[in-house]
Design an enzyme around this catalytic site. Structure first.
Site, PDB file in Angstrom:
ATOM      1  N   LYS A 202       4.466   9.685  -9.901  1.00  0.00           N
ATOM      2  CA  LYS A 202       4.304   8.241  -9.679  1.00  0.00           C
ATOM      3  C   LYS A 202       5.668   7.583  -9.849  1.00  0.00           C
ATOM      4  CE  LYS A 202       1.821   4.130 -11.270  1.00  0.00           C
ATOM      5  NZ  LYS A 202       0.828   3.600 -12.216  1.00  0.00           N
ATOM      6  N   ARG A 212      -0.040  -6.037  -8.337  1.00  0.00           N
ATOM      7  CA  ARG A 212       0.119  -6.817  -9.565  1.00  0.00           C
ATOM      8  C   ARG A 212      -0.550  -8.175  -9.452  1.00  0.00           C
ATOM      9  NH1 ARG A 212       6.247  -4.473 -10.571  1.00  0.00           N
ATOM     10  NH2 ARG A 212       5.491  -2.388 -11.129  1.00  0.00           N
ATOM     11  N   LYS A 254       2.284   9.061  -5.729  1.00  0.00           N
ATOM     12  CA  LYS A 254       2.142   7.628  -5.514  1.00  0.00           C
ATOM     13  C   LYS A 254       3.515   6.978  -5.588  1.00  0.00           C
ATOM     14  CE  LYS A 254      -0.078   3.522  -7.532  1.00  0.00           C
ATOM     15  NZ  LYS A 254      -0.931   3.007  -8.628  1.00  0.00           N
ATOM     16  N   SER A 280      -0.601  -0.815  -2.405  1.00  0.00           N
ATOM     17  CA  SER A 280      -0.804  -2.186  -1.930  1.00  0.00           C
ATOM     18  C   SER A 280       0.283  -2.663  -0.987  1.00  0.00           C
ATOM     19  CB  SER A 280      -0.901  -3.126  -3.130  1.00  0.00           C
ATOM     20  OG  SER A 280       0.276  -3.085  -3.913  1.00  0.00           O
ATOM     21  N   TYR A 319      -6.974   1.162   0.657  1.00  0.00           N
ATOM     22  CA  TYR A 319      -7.770  -0.059   0.712  1.00  0.00           C
ATOM     23  C   TYR A 319      -8.494  -0.198   2.048  1.00  0.00           C
ATOM     24  CZ  TYR A 319      -5.039  -0.959  -3.436  1.00  0.00           C
ATOM     25  OH  TYR A 319      -4.468  -0.842  -4.681  1.00  0.00           O
TER      26      TYR A 319
END
Length: 330
Positions: A202, A212, A254, A280, A319
């Protein structure tokens, strides 16, 4: 004598591209709803779902809308859901993360009860959503993240999430030794069936900004002392190897698209499944470009997912999981 070249190309790869049927038949990378995991945000005491401005189409769910979306996810045949809590109150040690009545544990019980047989219910095991300083661990007297004190909190979080019904704990905090500590705690408590997803590689990425907003992060400073430097490929491989040795059932890379080389390395070496998180910022960039008419939105979504699977991901947190799964079924 110099051989006379043939009048026509000897090799014609285009033969296998000449129709949609041909391209489908010889395709090397295939996408399926079962490869997709949907991250979901559940907000404490929300009366209705709240849109996330930087992530068009993504919401902070109320418990009612959360239940509806779980049923939709089960019907779509995706692989699972990864749950994140958005609490009203935060403190220095993230007390809400271990409260049985905290929003993440409440949401986990709902998901386990309603779709636990149809989906793998997964929970984010990290303190950042619950701490008033926004870091993934507890701080020492100097204001730095204390690795071993944080492991004690992670241990308690793991037990709380397992008791709530989580089937897979997503260890995203990047503390040294977290997999070993949590595996031991779960086994000692009898939660031997609960699996561990280690966010092994990550990176301290610029692409987390919209997330966030989604969890209403209180972060002060940055996370570079515990997340990986974006330029380090070998270190990513080291983290994957360490987490496998400590007992991870699955390892994660990630973000996804900017780290396909790291993902390919992990897929080539790991004896356990390798997943990737399409974060995101990746989502927001495609949505923004599509909103301006600069790219074909659906093609870009599918191409981005295909690139991640092509690089070696066995599953992808995205998503777009529901939208993609439902569209592919048409």
């Amino acid at each position: 004598m110099t051989p006379t070249p043939p009048p026509f190309p000897v090799t014609r790869p285009r033969r296998l591209r000449q129709s949609a049927a041909w391209r489908r038949l010889v395709g090397e990378t295939r996408l399926h709803p079962a490869q997709l995991v949907l991250p979901m945000f559940v907000r404490e005491n929300a009366d209705a779902p709240l849109p996330i401005g930087s992530m068009p189409g993504v919401q902070q769910h109320s418990l009612e809308s959360f239940r509806r979306e779980l049923q939709r996810a089960a019907a779509a045949g995706i692989g699972g859901v990864m749950l994140f809590g958005v609490p009203e109150q935060k403190d220095a040690v993230g007390s809400g993360a271990t409260d049985p009545d905290g929003i993440l544990n409440v949401a986990t019980r709902i998901a386990a009860d309603e779709v636990g047989d149809a989906l793998v219910v997964q929970t984010d095991l990290c303190l950042d959503e619950f701490t008033d300083h926004g870091h993934c661990g507890v701080l020492d007297a100097r204001g730095e993240v204390d690795n071993d004190a944080t492991l004690a909190r992670y241990r308690d979080m793991a037990l709380a999430q397992a008791a709530a019904g989580s089937q897979l704990l997503g260890l995203s905090g990047m503390m040294d030794g977290q997999v070993a500590v949590i595996r031991a705690a779960l086994d000692e408590a009898g939660f031997t069936r609960v699996a561990l997803l280690a966010y092994a590689a990550k990176y301290a990425s610029a692409f987390y900004g919209p997330f966030r907003e989604a969890v209403q992060s209180s972060l002060r400073g940055d996370r570079r002392t515990y997340q990986l430097d974006p330029g380090n490929r070998r270190e990513g491989a080291l983290e994957v190897a360490l987490d496998v040795a400590e007992g991870a059932d699955i390892v994660m890379v990630k973000p996804a698209m900017s780290y396909l080389d790291v993902l390919a390395d992990a897929a080539a070496s790991s004896p356990v499944p390798v997943w990737a998180y399409q974060v995101s910022g990746e989502y927001a960039m495609i949505e923004a470009a599509a909103a301006h008419g600069w790219i074909d939105r659906e093609r870009a979504i599918d191409e981005s997912l295909q690139s991640i699977v092509r690089a070696g991901a066995d599953a992808v947190l995205t998503y777009w999981a529901l939208e993609a799964a439902e569209r592919w079924a048409r």
